[in-house]
Design an enzyme around this catalytic site. Sequence first.
Site, short mmCIF file in Angstrom:
data_model
loop_
_atom_site.label_atom_id
_atom_site.label_comp_id
_atom_site.label_asym_id
_atom_site.label_seq_id
_atom_site.Cartn_x
_atom_site.Cartn_y
_atom_site.Cartn_z
N ARG A 294 -30.90 24.21 9.01
CA ARG A 294 -31.30 23.31 10.22
C ARG A 294 -32.51 24.02 10.92
NH1 ARG A 294 -25.53 22.91 11.26
NH2 ARG A 294 -24.91 20.64 10.58
N GLY A 295 -32.50 25.33 11.02
CA GLY A 295 -33.64 26.01 11.62
C GLY A 295 -35.05 25.60 11.07
#
Length: 375
Positions: A294-295
Site C-alpha cells: 500500500r505504501g
Amino acid sequence: MSPTIASSSAKFSTRRAVFPFTAIVGQEEMKLALLLNVIDPKIGGVMIMGDRGTGKSTTIRALADVLPDIEVVSGDPFNSHPSDPGLMSDWVKQQIEAGDAITTIKKKVPMIDLPLGATEDRVCGTIDIEKALSEGVKAFEPGLLAQANRGILYVDEVNLLDDHLVDVLLDSAASGWNTVEREGISIRHPARFVLVGSGNPEEGELRPQLLDRFGLHAEIRTVKDPTLRVEIVEQRSEFDQDPDAFLEKYQAQQAALQQKLISAQERLKLVSIDHELKVNISQVCAELDVDGLRGDIVTNRTAKALAALEGRTEVTVDDIRRVIVMALRHRLRKDPLESIDSGYKVQKVFNQVFGLADPETEASQNGTGKPAGVR
C-alpha cells in the site's frame, strides 16, 4: 469568474455560510492532503491527527464548499452519475437500459458527518424485510454511505469509533460499493467517497491494521507564532461578523482554486512517473520495513496528483519528497524505545535512497552545528 462560484455566492443569504478554504491560515500539510485526495480519490482518504481546536472540521467543510457542483440523476438517493456506470445505482441503470429518459440536476458535493454513536444500519442502510416478503420489492432505506457517494465522508474522533464500523467504512471507500444483506436479500449501491478521519492522539490510537488503510496521514499542531494566531483570530471574527462580505473578498481566490482542481483532475491521467523513481520509492518502503505494498502504491498516486495540481505531467523527485512522509509515516512499525518521530525517519531514508544531503549530516560534517549554507 466561475459560474459555480457565482451561483453559490448568490445563495449566501439562503445557505449556511462556510468559511472559505483559501482564507485558512497555516496547516499546509492537512490542506495539501485533502486537495490531493480530491484530485485522485483512489489515494484512499486521509487521517488527520492533532490537537483540539486546530480547524480540522472547518477545513474539511471549506474543501467541500469550494469543489465544483456535480451532475446527479434527479430523484436518485445515491447521487448517481448520469453516464458513468461505476457511479450509478441499479435503479438508474435499469432506466437507461429500458430506454427511459432521465433528468439531471446540479448539486453541491455532499459533505456527510458521521456521528460517533451511529449504528451500522444508520451507516449502511436497512432493508425492510416485511415489505420485501409481502410486496415482493426490495424496500431499501439508504444510509450515510449512500448520501456520501461522490462526496466527502468525515468521521471526527475516528479513533473512538467502533472498529467494526471503521472496517465497513474503509471497505466501502476502497471498493466504491456498499452491500447490505439481510435474510437472504442483498442490495448493492455505489459508495465512492473521500474518507476523512480526524482525532486526537491523546484519546487513543487507531489499530495499525486500520491506520494502514488510510491513504495519507497528516499531523497538525497548534500554531505557536503569535502573529499567525492573531491573524487567525481576526479572520474568524471578521467572518462571524459579516459572512457575506468576507466570502465576497475571497471569491476570486475560491474560483481560481476550483478551476485549478478541475484542471488537475483532467490532467491526472496524463501524468507519468519515471521507472527509476518508482524503484527508489519501493526501496524506501523496503528499507523502512513497511508491510505490504500500500505504501508504494499510495506514494506513486499521491506524487502524480501533486504534479497534476501544479500543472505538470511528469513527477519530480521534489514531488515525492513532499508527499512521502504523509504516505508512509503511519505504516511504520512502532518501536516503544524509538525516540525519533516517524516523519523524520521517513525523510532520512528518503534522502539516503534518492542521494540527497541530510541537513543534520551536513551540519556535523561542516563542524558548524548548522547545515551548509546556514550562517
